[in-house]
Design a protein around this motif. Structure first.
Motif, mmCIF file in Angstrom:
data_model
loop_
_atom_site.group_PDB
_atom_site.id
_atom_site.type_symbol
_atom_site.label_atom_id
_atom_site.label_comp_id
_atom_site.label_asym_id
_atom_site.label_seq_id
_atom_site.Cartn_x
_atom_site.Cartn_y
_atom_site.Cartn_z
ATOM 1 N N MET A 1 -3.939 52.343 15.908
ATOM 2 C CA MET A 1 -4.526 52.201 17.154
ATOM 3 C C MET A 1 -3.571 52.070 18.176
ATOM 4 S SD MET A 1 -7.485 49.631 18.386
ATOM 5 C CE MET A 1 -6.584 48.475 18.426
ATOM 6 N N ASP B 1 -2.100 55.663 18.698
ATOM 7 C CA ASP B 1 -3.142 56.546 19.385
ATOM 8 C C ASP B 1 -3.130 55.890 20.987
ATOM 9 O OD1 ASP B 1 -3.951 57.587 17.164
ATOM 10 O OD2 ASP B 1 -5.722 56.416 16.889
ATOM 11 N N LEU B 2 -3.045 54.968 21.364
ATOM 12 C CA LEU B 2 -2.847 54.446 22.863
ATOM 13 C C LEU B 2 -1.557 54.900 23.519
ATOM 14 C CD1 LEU B 2 -4.321 50.715 22.592
ATOM 15 C CD2 LEU B 2 -5.417 52.667 23.508
ATOM 16 N N ILE C 1 -2.188 58.521 24.148
ATOM 17 C CA ILE C 1 -3.260 58.831 25.159
ATOM 18 C C ILE C 1 -2.504 58.645 26.430
ATOM 19 C CG2 ILE C 1 -5.234 57.524 26.308
ATOM 20 C CD1 ILE C 1 -6.215 56.916 23.422
ATOM 21 N N GLU C 2 -1.434 57.796 26.545
ATOM 22 C CA GLU C 2 -1.087 57.521 27.875
ATOM 23 C C GLU C 2 -0.183 58.757 28.199
ATOM 24 O OE1 GLU C 2 -0.003 52.824 27.804
ATOM 25 O OE2 GLU C 2 1.652 54.237 27.348
ATOM 26 N N LEU D 1 -9.246 58.343 22.525
ATOM 27 C CA LEU D 1 -9.689 57.180 22.952
ATOM 28 C C LEU D 1 -10.948 56.737 21.948
ATOM 29 C CD1 LEU D 1 -9.126 54.866 24.986
ATOM 30 C CD2 LEU D 1 -10.856 56.076 26.538
ATOM 31 N N ALA E 1 -9.665 55.546 18.763
ATOM 32 C CA ALA E 1 -8.996 54.093 18.840
ATOM 33 C C ALA E 1 -10.267 53.158 18.939
ATOM 34 C CB ALA E 1 -8.006 54.112 20.265
ATOM 35 N N ARG E 2 -11.140 53.384 19.815
ATOM 36 C CA ARG E 2 -12.268 52.551 19.782
ATOM 37 C C ARG E 2 -12.879 52.260 18.400
ATOM 38 N NH1 ARG E 2 -15.290 55.146 22.879
ATOM 39 N NH2 ARG E 2 -14.544 54.301 24.848
ATOM 40 N N SER F 1 -10.718 50.011 16.326
ATOM 41 C CA SER F 1 -10.702 48.562 16.801
ATOM 42 C C SER F 1 -12.005 47.900 16.049
ATOM 43 C CB SER F 1 -10.648 48.644 18.168
ATOM 44 O OG SER F 1 -11.868 49.011 18.809
#
Length: 427
Positions: free
Chosen positions: A250, A253-254, A257-258, A272, A275-276, A279
């Motif tokens: 995750m 992935d974040l 995403i950035e 995103l 990633a959700r 989580s």
């Protein structure tokens, strides 16, 4: 006469017969067995100065110990009298000299040798008395009915203190037999218990009980340490392979995403969402892990409700009966909960049962002591045994940490009943 009264009388009659037959069997074995062991021991020890005894004594004393251990088992199974052995361990590769004098220096060896002459005398009598008290009246009844005519001679026939020479005296013998049978009704089982208590008084020792207690505590401490280490390894493995891996993914992935947020917003939205989802899955795995360490329902609502929650998740119809007026200490509740969970898992996987019954109750002996008893019964195919490496053996080790015990009754064809007891007090 009510059915309960008939059942009680039938049960007592069976108990008399069983005690008499067991006593007769013990008497037939006690006299020759103890005489043989005693004579062989004396002869072998006497031959030590000429060297022959150095070879024979360890073998003879090992046989005496096996005979004494067998009698300990009978005392526990037939009389409920525990006589723990207290023999000092010997090196497996010891030479005959070391083995001989090592066994002779052991106080338990001399207790065995003192017990043998007692067993062949007083032990023989106390084992034979229950059979005599029950079967001797049968002769009196036979004499009163017809046997006196066969036994009648010039001087008559003595039954106890009654001289039988005609029908009147034969009826007197029958009356004496009736009195003996009356006493047999109350004394047969007690007399057999006297035999086992005599064995305990001579063969047992307080030091033996202390040694046995130290041995059990050493084993349970070792098992507790091993279990804790295995549990820590399991938690570490679950964290590393599950939640930790998801959290790392995750984080990656974040980071992606950035980078994509300005260049490719559509792709960033997809990552995103992924990633959700990761989580949520990581959170679920953490909750499962926490539940495996100490379930929240167990901490908040106690053992009874925690077991009910377990039963609701089973694919088999399960009935739970709880009679707990309070709560045990947290470690005891945790041990009982996971023991029940393991038993239920085994029942679902291996028993082919379609119904399970769980009973939890507490018996208070004093204000500060009692016994938590948990019984799990299923109507499956049976055949469950406690063996090394099995789930039941693990449960037995877990309960042993708290001086608890595990008993399994599982004949072929079922049903299977697993009973767990843990000494504890409820708050």
């Amino acid at each position: 006469m009510t059915n309960d009264t008939k059942s009680a009388r039938s049960s007592r009659a069976r108990g008399m017969g069983v005690a008499a037959l067991r006593g007769l069997g013990l008497a037939l074995i006690t006299l020759p067995g103890s005489v043989l062991c005693f004579v062989l021991s004396l002869v072998s020890i006497a031959l030590i100065p000429i060297g022959v005894g150095l070879v024979t004594t360890p073998w003879v004393l090992t046989g005496v110990r096996a005979y004494a251990d067998w009698r300990r088992v009978l005392a526990a199974e037939w009389g409920g009298v525990r006589i723990p052995p207290a023999y000092r361990p010997l090196p497996k590769d010891a030479n005959p000299w070391t083995r001989t004098f090592g066994m002779l220096r052991d106080p338990a060896t001399w207790r065995d040798l003192r017990w043998l002459p007692v067993d062949m005398t007083a032990g023989f009598v106390t084992a034979l008395l229950p059979a005599v008290l029950l079967f001797y009246p049968l002769e009196g009844f036979a004499i009163a009915a017809w046997l006196w005519r066969v036994l009648d001679g010039e001087s008559g026939y003595w039954y106890g203190f009654v001289r039988v020479h005609d029908q009147t005296s034969a009826l007197g013998a029958g009356a004496l037999a009736l009195v003996l049978l009356f006493f047999a009704h109350f004394l047969t089982a007690r007399l057999l218990q006297v035999h086992f208590r005599l064995t305990q008084a001579v063969l047992g020792s307080n030091q033996g009980e202390l040694s046995e207690r130290v041995r059990v505590l050493t084993e349970t401490r070792r098992d507790a340490v091993d279990t804790s280490a295995a549990e820590l390894r399991r938690i570490e493995r679950d964290l590393h392979d599950g939640a930790q891996a998801r959290l790392v993914a995750m984080g990656m992935d974040l980071g992606t995403i950035e980078v994509l947020l300005d260049k490719d917003p559509e792709k960033a939205k997809q990552l995103l969402a992924h990633a959700r989802k990761s989580s949520v899955e990581a959170l679920a795995e953490l909750r499962d892990l926490v539940r495996g360490i100490h379930p929240p329902v167990l901490a908040e609502r106690g053992l009874g409700d925690a077991v009910r929650a377990l039963a609701l998740r089973l694919p088999i119809a399960t009935e739970v009966n709880v009679e707990l007026p309070g709560r045990a200490e947290a470690p005891v509740e945790s041990a009982a909960y996971f023991a029940v969970s393991e038993v239920l898992t085994n029942a679902v996987k291996h028993s082919d049962a379609d119904r399970i019954w769980i009973d939890l109750h507490h018996t208070a002996h004093t204000e500060s002591a009692g016994m938590l008893r948990v019984t799990v019964t299923d109507n499956g195919k049976g055949g469950a045994v406690i063996e090394a490496g099995s789930g039941l053996a693990g449960i037995e080790r877990r309960l042993g940490t708290f001086d608890g015990v595990l008993a399994v009754s599982s004949p072929a064809g079922g049903p299977t009943m697993v009973t767990m007891e843990i000494p504890c007090a409820l708050s």
